[in-house]
Scaffold this motif. Structure first.
Motif, short mmCIF file in Angstrom:
data_model
loop_
_atom_site.label_atom_id
_atom_site.label_comp_id
_atom_site.label_asym_id
_atom_site.label_seq_id
_atom_site.Cartn_x
_atom_site.Cartn_y
_atom_site.Cartn_z
N UNK A 1 -16.97 -13.66 4.01
CA UNK A 1 -18.36 -13.48 3.66
C UNK A 1 -18.59 -13.74 2.17
N UNK A 2 -17.55 -14.13 1.47
CA UNK A 2 -17.64 -14.45 0.03
C UNK A 2 -18.18 -13.28 -0.78
N UNK A 3 -17.68 -12.09 -0.46
CA UNK A 3 -18.08 -10.87 -1.17
C UNK A 3 -16.91 -10.37 -2.01
N UNK A 4 -17.20 -9.79 -3.17
CA UNK A 4 -16.18 -9.16 -4.00
C UNK A 4 -16.59 -7.74 -4.26
N UNK A 5 -15.69 -6.80 -4.35
CA UNK A 5 -14.27 -6.94 -4.16
C UNK A 5 -13.92 -7.13 -2.70
N UNK A 6 -12.73 -7.64 -2.50
CA UNK A 6 -12.23 -7.88 -1.15
C UNK A 6 -10.73 -7.66 -1.14
N UNK A 7 -10.17 -7.44 0.05
CA UNK A 7 -8.74 -7.25 0.22
C UNK A 7 -8.32 -7.94 1.50
N UNK A 8 -7.12 -8.50 1.48
CA UNK A 8 -6.51 -9.07 2.68
C UNK A 8 -5.16 -8.40 2.85
N UNK A 9 -4.97 -7.78 4.00
CA UNK A 9 -3.70 -7.11 4.33
C UNK A 9 -3.18 -7.78 5.59
N UNK A 10 -2.36 -8.79 5.40
CA UNK A 10 -1.96 -9.60 6.54
C UNK A 10 -3.15 -10.39 7.03
N UNK A 11 -3.43 -10.28 8.32
CA UNK A 11 -4.59 -10.98 8.89
C UNK A 11 -5.88 -10.18 8.79
N UNK A 12 -5.76 -8.93 8.35
CA UNK A 12 -6.93 -8.05 8.24
C UNK A 12 -7.61 -8.27 6.90
N UNK A 13 -8.90 -8.55 6.92
CA UNK A 13 -9.68 -8.78 5.71
C UNK A 13 -10.84 -7.79 5.66
N UNK A 14 -11.13 -7.31 4.45
CA UNK A 14 -12.17 -6.29 4.30
C UNK A 14 -12.85 -6.48 2.94
N UNK A 15 -14.15 -6.22 2.90
CA UNK A 15 -14.87 -6.24 1.63
C UNK A 15 -15.63 -4.93 1.48
N UNK A 16 -16.19 -4.71 0.33
CA UNK A 16 -16.88 -3.48 -0.10
C UNK A 16 -15.86 -2.47 -0.63
N UNK A 17 -16.04 -2.10 -1.88
CA UNK A 17 -15.07 -1.26 -2.57
C UNK A 17 -14.83 0.08 -1.88
N UNK A 18 -15.87 0.71 -1.37
CA UNK A 18 -15.67 2.01 -0.73
C UNK A 18 -14.89 1.88 0.56
N UNK A 19 -15.18 0.86 1.34
CA UNK A 19 -14.43 0.63 2.58
C UNK A 19 -12.97 0.34 2.27
N UNK A 20 -12.72 -0.41 1.20
CA UNK A 20 -11.35 -0.72 0.80
C UNK A 20 -10.60 0.55 0.40
N UNK A 21 -11.24 1.40 -0.39
CA UNK A 21 -10.60 2.65 -0.81
C UNK A 21 -10.23 3.52 0.39
N UNK A 22 -11.15 3.65 1.33
CA UNK A 22 -10.89 4.47 2.52
C UNK A 22 -9.78 3.84 3.35
N UNK A 23 -9.81 2.53 3.52
CA UNK A 23 -8.76 1.83 4.27
C UNK A 23 -7.39 2.07 3.65
N UNK A 24 -7.28 1.89 2.34
CA UNK A 24 -5.99 2.07 1.66
C UNK A 24 -5.48 3.50 1.80
N UNK A 25 -6.37 4.47 1.68
CA UNK A 25 -5.97 5.87 1.79
C UNK A 25 -5.51 6.21 3.20
#
Length: 63
Positions: free
Chosen positions: A1-25
């Motif tokens: 979706x061309x959004x920043x910040x973003x993270x790719x963990x293997x084939x899983x991709x996610x954007x939005x900083x709050x969602x990333x923080x919750x995912x990592x935790x």
């Protein structure tokens, strides 16, 4: 979706900083309880602040 910040963990991709923080935790065991508590009531307070931040502080930064 061309959004920043973003993270790719293997084939899983996610954007939005709050969602990333919750995912990592949640995805990586051993996160200290003071960062992301196991207690659902304390965790809900964190989510409340993250949602407030998204709705209020970000709006002012775009001006």
């Amino acid at each position: 979706m061309k959004q920043l910040p973003a993270i790719a963990d293997g084939r899983f991709k996610l954007f939005e900083s709050h969602a990333i923080l919750i995912y990592l935790a949640c995805a990586f065991p051993g996160v200290a309880d003071h960062w992301y508590p196991a207690d659902v009531f304390k965790r809900s307070k964190i989510h409340s602040v993250l949602d407030w931040h998204h709705s209020n502080l970000r709006r002012g930064a775009g001006v």
